[in-house]
Scaffold this active site. Structure first.
Site, mmCIF file in Angstrom:
data_model
loop_
_atom_site.group_PDB
_atom_site.id
_atom_site.type_symbol
_atom_site.label_atom_id
_atom_site.label_comp_id
_atom_site.label_asym_id
_atom_site.label_seq_id
_atom_site.Cartn_x
_atom_site.Cartn_y
_atom_site.Cartn_z
ATOM 1 N N LYS A 35 0.893 -1.149 0.113
ATOM 2 C CA LYS A 35 -0.151 -0.091 0.060
ATOM 3 C C LYS A 35 0.962 1.150 0.107
ATOM 4 O O LYS A 35 0.460 2.527 -0.530
ATOM 5 C CB LYS A 35 -0.927 0.186 1.096
ATOM 6 N N GLY A 36 2.005 1.120 0.616
ATOM 7 C CA GLY A 36 3.073 2.273 0.527
ATOM 8 C C GLY A 36 3.123 2.636 -1.045
ATOM 9 O O GLY A 36 3.245 4.074 -1.510
ATOM 10 N N HIS A 37 3.603 1.848 -1.611
ATOM 11 C CA HIS A 37 3.944 2.071 -3.338
ATOM 12 C C HIS A 37 2.696 2.637 -3.814
ATOM 13 O O HIS A 37 2.656 3.627 -4.303
ATOM 14 C CB HIS A 37 4.401 0.989 -3.941
ATOM 15 N N GLN A 61 22.576 -1.874 -6.089
ATOM 16 C CA GLN A 61 22.505 -1.063 -4.646
ATOM 17 C C GLN A 61 22.497 -2.148 -3.300
ATOM 18 O O GLN A 61 22.312 -1.727 -2.254
ATOM 19 C CB GLN A 61 21.277 -0.281 -4.533
ATOM 20 N N LYS A 149 9.963 7.345 3.904
ATOM 21 C CA LYS A 149 10.658 6.137 5.042
ATOM 22 C C LYS A 149 12.073 6.002 4.582
ATOM 23 O O LYS A 149 12.895 5.788 5.387
ATOM 24 C CB LYS A 149 9.766 4.698 4.475
ATOM 25 N N GLN A 153 17.912 8.116 1.473
ATOM 26 C CA GLN A 153 17.690 7.933 0.063
ATOM 27 C C GLN A 153 16.964 8.806 -0.857
ATOM 28 O O GLN A 153 17.612 9.732 -1.949
ATOM 29 C CB GLN A 153 16.879 6.834 -0.394
ATOM 30 N N ILE A 176 3.703 5.251 4.911
ATOM 31 C CA ILE A 176 2.565 4.675 4.938
ATOM 32 C C ILE A 176 2.514 3.477 6.077
ATOM 33 O O ILE A 176 3.741 2.560 5.789
ATOM 34 C CB ILE A 176 1.840 4.126 3.653
ATOM 35 N N MET A 184 5.263 0.176 6.259
ATOM 36 C CA MET A 184 5.206 -0.664 5.396
ATOM 37 C C MET A 184 6.378 -0.724 4.329
ATOM 38 O O MET A 184 7.040 0.243 4.061
ATOM 39 C CB MET A 184 3.984 -0.353 4.078
#
Length: 286
Positions: A35-37, A61, A149, A153, A176, A184
């Site tokens: 859901k965060g994406h 990475q 979050k 970055q 989120i 998340m």
């Protein structure tokens, strides 16, 4: 929603959208969507006319090969979720499409990359800058959306955009969380039952620490947070830093900055979780 796997197909669709006068929004991901994406995609849908998302697990990475191998992948499910959020184009390339030749570029982000994630994951942010800059060059979006979050970055990507003089606006999006507070993350699916049960302690401790921010000294608060989380047999703090939100440099006193953020990394077994909380900014304190 269309799914493309080559840069040529990607650019054909994006160029057609631009020719039609549409503003292009971009959400780069490594898949295993949650859901965060989707919140990033939804914000992109609201702010732009044509939304592109990418799913690409970037090997450059990962400084830990086991972490790369264990990273969750489920493209079919990702595609269904993106379509439900009204994404118009999914770009899902293989490694050779993104890196037809080895990317040997070395970025220098100075103090931004020498602390926190950069300290414990050497080479990580260089890999992030490599892949995001390549994706930006492929998609050429007007706006790109990133979650807060991954606080460090976000700072690195902003610095990269400035260094390379790219014409893309970086849009930060709020964290989120699950109903129990856990931020998340795709890595949450790797937690076992006991780890998942204990993981919300990270967020709960950060939220609770905001109550003590004006009263305790910086070092006292850091110690309190680390001690409380480490009391769980399932969790071990790798770092907890209280920093200036712009420079990411550690501060000694609450008066040292108008923008103060606490950033944390915690191991639950071999699963590494990150989170952050804002203690102070120019609009709101503690």
């Amino acid at each position: 929603m269309k799914i493309v796997r080559t840069v040529a197909d990607l650019q054909k669709h994006v160029e057609a959208a631009k020719q039609a006068g549409k503003q292009v929004g971009f959400v780069p991901t490594m898949g295993a969507l949650h859901k965060g994406h989707l919140s990033l995609v939804k914000q992109a849908v609201e702010a732009t006319d044509y939304v592109v998302a990418s799913v690409f697990v970037n090997p450059n990475q990962f400084n830990n090969s086991k972490d790369l191998e264990s990273y969750p992948r489920n493209l079919d499910r990702d595609a269904e979720m993106l379509q439900s959020a009204n994404c118009e184009l999914l770009f899902s390339p293989d490694v050779k499409e993104v890196y037809p030749e080895e990317d040997t570029r070395q970025f220098n982000f100075g103090d931004l990359e020498s602390v926190m994630e950069g300290r414990f994951r050497p080479g990580h942010f260089n890999g992030v800058a490599q892949v995001v800059s390549r994706l930006f060059d492929m998609v050429k979006p007007q706006k790109a959306f990133f979650g807060l979050k991954d606080f460090q970055q976000l700072a690195i990507i902003r610095a990269m955009v400035k260094q390379l003089n790219l014409s893309v606006e970086i849009i930060p999006c709020e964290i989120i969380r699950e109903e129990d507070g856990l931020a998340m993350s795709s890595r949450n699916t790797l937690l076992n039952v006991n780890q998942r049960k204990n993981a919300p302690l990270i967020a709960h401790t950060l939220f609770e620490s905001c109550k003590f921010a004006p009263e305790l000294r910086i070092n006292e608060l850091k110690s309190k947070v680390v001690t409380q989380i480490n009391q769980s047999d399932e969790l071990e703090v790798e770092y907890f830093e209280i920093v200036d939100g712009n420079t990411l440099q550690a501060i000694d006193n609450w008066s040292d900055s108008d923008y103060i953020v606490g950033c944390i990394a915690v191991f639950a077994g071999e699963v590494r979780l990150i989170d952050n909380v804002t203690y102070k900014n120019t609009d709101h304190e503690y």
